[in-house]
Design an enzyme around this catalytic site. Structure first.
Site, PDB file in Angstrom:
ATOM      1  N   GLY A 240     -34.437 -38.579 -44.932  1.00 60.87           N
ATOM      2  CA  GLY A 240     -35.733 -38.099 -45.402  1.00 60.87           C
ATOM      3  C   GLY A 240     -35.922 -38.149 -46.912  1.00 60.87           C
ATOM      4  N   SER A 241     -35.270 -39.093 -47.595  1.00 65.64           N
ATOM      5  CA  SER A 241     -35.476 -39.157 -49.048  1.00 65.64           C
ATOM      6  C   SER A 241     -36.893 -39.653 -49.378  1.00 65.64           C
ATOM      7  CB  SER A 241     -34.417 -40.020 -49.734  1.00 65.64           C
ATOM      8  OG  SER A 241     -34.577 -41.376 -49.418  1.00 65.64           O
ATOM      9  N   ASN A 242     -37.475 -40.480 -48.544  1.00 64.96           N
ATOM     10  CA  ASN A 242     -38.867 -40.894 -48.776  1.00 64.96           C
ATOM     11  C   ASN A 242     -39.819 -39.723 -48.525  1.00 64.96           C
ATOM     12  OD1 ASN A 242     -39.227 -43.893 -49.451  1.00 64.96           O
ATOM     13  ND2 ASN A 242     -37.652 -43.910 -47.869  1.00 64.96           N
TER      14      ASN A 242
ATOM     15  N   MET B 205     -36.875 -44.189 -36.684  1.00 64.36           N
ATOM     16  CA  MET B 205     -36.245 -45.388 -36.141  1.00 64.36           C
ATOM     17  C   MET B 205     -36.603 -45.611 -34.664  1.00 64.36           C
ATOM     18  SD  MET B 205     -35.096 -46.358 -38.915  1.00 64.36           S
ATOM     19  CE  MET B 205     -33.894 -47.687 -38.774  1.00 64.36           C
ATOM     20  N   ARG B 206     -37.913 -45.564 -34.402  1.00 63.49           N
ATOM     21  CA  ARG B 206     -38.384 -45.863 -33.058  1.00 63.49           C
ATOM     22  C   ARG B 206     -39.609 -46.757 -33.149  1.00 63.49           C
ATOM     23  NH1 ARG B 206     -37.136 -43.286 -28.583  1.00 63.49           N
ATOM     24  NH2 ARG B 206     -39.211 -43.537 -27.742  1.00 63.49           N
ATOM     25  N   LEU B 207     -39.691 -47.715 -32.225  1.00 63.40           N
ATOM     26  CA  LEU B 207     -40.893 -48.543 -32.160  1.00 63.40           C
ATOM     27  C   LEU B 207     -42.010 -47.721 -31.546  1.00 63.40           C
ATOM     28  CD1 LEU B 207     -39.293 -51.853 -30.830  1.00 63.40           C
ATOM     29  CD2 LEU B 207     -40.005 -51.333 -33.176  1.00 63.40           C
TER      30      LEU B 207
ATOM     31  N   ASN C 124     -45.912 -47.418 -42.638  1.00 63.84           N
ATOM     32  CA  ASN C 124     -44.456 -47.533 -42.514  1.00 63.84           C
ATOM     33  C   ASN C 124     -43.899 -48.118 -43.798  1.00 63.84           C
ATOM     34  OD1 ASN C 124     -41.875 -47.577 -41.120  1.00 63.84           O
ATOM     35  ND2 ASN C 124     -42.117 -49.804 -40.977  1.00 63.84           N
TER      36      ASN C 124
ATOM     37  N   HIS D  17     -40.658 -50.463 -45.038  1.00 61.88           N
ATOM     38  CA  HIS D  17     -39.592 -51.332 -44.539  1.00 61.88           C
ATOM     39  C   HIS D  17     -38.755 -51.814 -45.722  1.00 61.88           C
ATOM     40  CE1 HIS D  17     -37.575 -54.052 -41.813  1.00 61.88           C
ATOM     41  NE2 HIS D  17     -37.692 -54.981 -42.744  1.00 61.88           N
TER      42      HIS D  17
HETATM   43  C1  GAR Z   1     -35.531 -46.343 -45.644  1.00 62.24           C
HETATM   44  O1  GAR Z   1     -34.727 -47.248 -46.355  1.00 62.24           O
HETATM   45  C2  GAR Z   1     -36.580 -47.088 -44.848  1.00 62.24           C
HETATM   46  O2  GAR Z   1     -37.050 -48.230 -45.512  1.00 62.24           O
HETATM   47  C3  GAR Z   1     -35.823 -47.425 -43.612  1.00 62.24           C
HETATM   48  O3  GAR Z   1     -35.069 -46.280 -43.333  1.00 62.24           O
HETATM   49  C4  GAR Z   1     -34.710 -45.656 -44.553  1.00 62.24           C
HETATM   50  C5  GAR Z   1     -34.973 -44.171 -44.473  1.00 62.24           C
HETATM   51  O4  GAR Z   1     -34.475 -43.514 -45.603  1.00 62.24           O
HETATM   52  N1  GAR Z   1     -36.695 -47.758 -42.549  1.00 62.24           N
HETATM   53  C6  GAR Z   1     -36.463 -48.723 -41.677  1.00 62.24           C
HETATM   54  O5  GAR Z   1     -35.448 -49.403 -41.702  1.00 62.24           O
HETATM   55  C7  GAR Z   1     -37.538 -48.921 -40.625  1.00 62.24           C
HETATM   56  N2  GAR Z   1     -37.187 -50.026 -39.765  1.00 62.24           N
HETATM   57  P1  GAR Z   1     -34.861 -41.995 -45.877  1.00 62.24           P
HETATM   58  O6  GAR Z   1     -34.608 -41.238 -44.570  1.00 62.24           O
HETATM   59  O7  GAR Z   1     -33.902 -41.550 -46.940  1.00 62.24           O
HETATM   60  O8  GAR Z   1     -36.289 -41.947 -46.298  1.00 62.24           O
END
Ligand code: GAR
Length: 202
Positions: A12-14, A91-93, A108, A110
């Site tokens: 969850g850093s984003n 991480m789910r479609l 989203n 990526h």
């Molecule tokens: C991020 O790097 C994001 O781009 C990726 O998961 C990570 C989550 O980091 N998403 C995918 O790969 C989607 N297919 P976070 O939990 O620290 O935000």
């Protein structure tokens, strides 16, 4: 203010970057009404607690199929009258059930420059391919996997000295900046989708 929901599966850093931007007034006209995780042990849940953001664990294991899970997700999001769904390491479609419920209102991020390296382990894919540049992409979600209209991208060079870990870390830094900017633009009413293209107005 617009009501945002953030969907996560892990760190969850984003999510944190968006929370910080709202708290600092860098994103205005928005509040996060709920964090939803499909994993009970996601660290993002602790981040939400710290910031007094209500969180819900919706475990996919309790549902017979993707459509049933997504129907529950839609109901939850509707209950919260959500305007924008933000996928942040969820991480789910998503099935058409979710996409049709929130047209051009699911974002989203990526960890690659789409359309290169869609799907899982995008940083590893770019690294193994020998690409000189990769980065991150924020896009609206459509029915394909990582195919929706692109909102913003940031470029990250792949250095000779990189490992996939160091590269992943640099991409993460760019992700936080890029995602905050995309959400800021959405909340300011500056994003419009025309076919494949996202128009950013002044
Ligand atoms: C991020 O790097 C994001 O781009 C990726 O998961 C990570 C989550 O980091 N998403 C995918 O790969 C989607 N297919 P976070 O939990 O620290 O935000």
């Amino acid at each position: 203010p617009l009501k945002l929901a953030v969907l996560v599966s892990g760190n969850g850093s984003n999510f944190q970057a968006i929370v910080d931007a709202i708290e600092a007034g860098r994103i205005i006209n928005a509040s996060i009404v709920c964090l939803i995780s499909n994993k009970a042990d996601a660290f993002a849940l602790e981040r939400a607690k710290k910031h007094n953001i209500s969180s819900i664990v919706l475990d996919h294991k309790g549902y017979p199929n993707r459509q049933a899970y997504d129907a529950a997700l839609v109901e939850l999001l509707r209950q919260h009258e959500v305007d924008l769904v933000i996928l942040a390491g969820f991480m789910r479609l998503l099935s058409p059930t979710m996409i049709d419920a929130f047209p051009n209102a699911i974002m989203n991020i990526h960890p690659a420059l789409l359309p290169a390296f869609p799907g899982l382990d995008a940083q590893q894919q770019a690294f193994d391919y020998g690409a000189r540049y990769t980065g991150c992409t924020v896009h609206f979600v459509d029915k394909g996997t990582d195919t929706g209209p692109i909102i913003l991208q940031s470029v990250v060079p792949i250095l000779g000295s990189d490992t996939v870990e160091s590269l992943t870390q640099r991409i993460h830094g760019e992700e936080h900046r890029t995602y905050v900017e995309a959400v800021r633009l959405f909340c300011a009413g500056r994003l419009k989708v025309e076919g494949r293209k996202v128009i950013i107005s002044e």
